[in-house]
Design a protein around this motif. Structure first.
Motif, short mmCIF file in Angstrom:
data_model
loop_
_atom_site.label_atom_id
_atom_site.label_comp_id
_atom_site.label_asym_id
_atom_site.label_seq_id
_atom_site.Cartn_x
_atom_site.Cartn_y
_atom_site.Cartn_z
N MET A 1 23.95 40.46 28.80
CA MET A 1 24.90 40.79 30.28
C MET A 1 25.39 42.18 30.12
O MET A 1 25.98 42.47 29.31
N MET A 2 25.43 42.82 31.20
CA MET A 2 25.94 44.17 31.58
C MET A 2 27.03 44.15 32.45
O MET A 2 27.76 45.13 32.88
N ASN A 3 27.59 42.96 32.76
CA ASN A 3 28.87 42.93 33.74
C ASN A 3 29.71 41.94 33.36
O ASN A 3 30.30 41.16 34.25
N ASP A 4 29.86 41.64 31.99
CA ASP A 4 30.46 40.42 31.49
C ASP A 4 31.94 41.03 31.10
O ASP A 4 32.58 40.44 30.13
N VAL A 5 32.23 42.45 31.22
CA VAL A 5 33.63 42.70 30.81
C VAL A 5 34.60 42.61 31.75
O VAL A 5 34.52 42.76 33.09
N ASP A 6 35.93 42.30 31.09
CA ASP A 6 36.86 42.18 31.79
C ASP A 6 37.50 43.40 32.11
O ASP A 6 38.21 44.27 31.20
N LEU A 7 37.66 44.07 33.49
CA LEU A 7 37.93 45.28 33.95
C LEU A 7 39.53 45.11 34.02
O LEU A 7 39.90 44.07 34.59
N PRO A 8 40.39 46.40 34.03
CA PRO A 8 41.62 46.44 34.43
C PRO A 8 41.97 46.00 35.91
O PRO A 8 40.99 46.47 36.52
N ARG A 9 42.94 45.36 36.13
CA ARG A 9 43.06 44.91 37.61
C ARG A 9 43.00 46.26 38.41
O ARG A 9 42.41 46.26 39.58
N GLU A 10 43.69 47.17 38.25
CA GLU A 10 43.86 48.53 38.96
C GLU A 10 42.28 49.11 39.09
O GLU A 10 42.09 49.74 40.23
N PHE A 11 41.65 49.04 38.25
CA PHE A 11 40.08 49.72 38.15
C PHE A 11 39.27 48.57 39.00
O PHE A 11 38.57 49.31 39.86
N THR A 12 39.45 47.26 38.98
CA THR A 12 38.65 46.54 39.80
C THR A 12 39.00 46.77 41.36
O THR A 12 38.14 46.92 42.38
N SER A 13 40.28 47.13 41.74
CA SER A 13 40.67 47.49 43.08
C SER A 13 40.08 48.78 43.50
O SER A 13 39.86 48.79 44.72
N ILE A 14 39.75 49.73 42.74
CA ILE A 14 39.01 50.94 43.06
C ILE A 14 37.70 50.87 43.45
O ILE A 14 37.26 51.35 44.32
N ILE A 15 36.89 49.86 42.56
CA ILE A 15 35.67 49.55 42.92
C ILE A 15 35.29 48.97 44.35
O ILE A 15 34.52 49.21 44.94
N GLY A 16 36.49 48.03 44.56
CA GLY A 16 36.38 47.24 45.85
C GLY A 16 35.21 46.31 46.04
O GLY A 16 34.99 45.77 45.16
N ALA A 17 34.43 46.51 47.25
CA ALA A 17 33.48 45.53 47.62
C ALA A 17 32.02 46.05 47.09
O ALA A 17 30.95 45.58 47.29
N GLU A 18 31.95 46.99 46.35
CA GLU A 18 30.60 47.80 46.15
C GLU A 18 29.85 46.96 45.08
O GLU A 18 30.51 46.27 44.18
#
Length: 205
Positions: A1-18
């Motif tokens: 899997m290439m999407n099983d990384v726990d990203l920092p919360r502030e980073f997740t907010s930058i990605i948004g709904a993409e």
């Protein structure tokens, strides 16, 4: 899997709904090839300049009294070696540069490279609270992949122009390193696909 990384919360907010193509955490800031290149240059520069410095500044290392006289032949005085001050400064600068390259090369072997997230329109890099965004059209379509080490290098269209000794111009592109990751081949495939989609001329080559 290439999407099983726990990203920092502030980073997740930058990605948004993409929609995310992949998200990875890198184990190194540079590829092993790049790190060892820095180490080799650092060792070579430090050793070469150190040897020159020892030869040029050898009188400073003499243990005899500089003001003593032997067989009525005066030894060099402090004022006689004043000409060494400027060469000593230059040699010291190059020694520091070589040592700095050596230390940086060793450090880069163990420094984590942060997180990378790819979407359909951009590649986002997060490292210690800093975020850099690269749109796919900024990439030149040149990639270097080492599957065994999990290293991927992607060239950008931006860089630094330099001139060689013969006066010829050379362009050194900026490189993005996604190093020490699993599924490096799959990541390279996705990056190449997105680059081609956003750079139609590259897709035709």
């Amino acid at each position: 899997m290439m999407n099983d990384v726990d990203l920092p919360r502030e980073f997740t907010s930058i990605i948004g709904a993409e929609k995310v193509d992949f998200s990875v955490k890198t184990s190194r800031s540079k590829s092993i090839k790049e790190s060892f290149s820095l180490i080799r240059w650092g060792v070579g520069l430090t050793g070469f300049v150190g040897l020159i410095g020892f030869v040029v500044l050898q009188p400073l290392f003499q243990t005899t009294d500089l003001n003593a006289e032997i067989s009525n032949i005066p030894k060099a005085t402090f004022f006689d070696i004043g000409w060494m001050v400027f060469p000593a400064i230059i040699i010291g600068i190059f020694l520091l540069a070589g040592f700095g390259m050596l230390v940086w090369g060793i450090y880069s072997l163990f420094q984590g490279g942060g997180y990378f997230v790819a979407t359909s329109t951009r590649l986002i890099h997060y490292f210690k609270g800093n975020v850099k965004t690269y749109r796919w059209e900024q990439f030149a379509g040149v990639a270097e992949l080492n599957i065994n080490r999990g290293d991927l290098a992607l060239e950008l269209r931006t860089g630094v122009p330099t001139k060689g000794r013969d006066g010829s111009s050379t362009f050194i592109p900026e490189v993005i390193y996604i190093s020490g990751v699993r599924n490096a081949a799959d990541i390279e495939f996705i990056c190449r696909k997105r680059i081609n989609e956003n750079n139609p001329p590259l897709a035709d080559n």
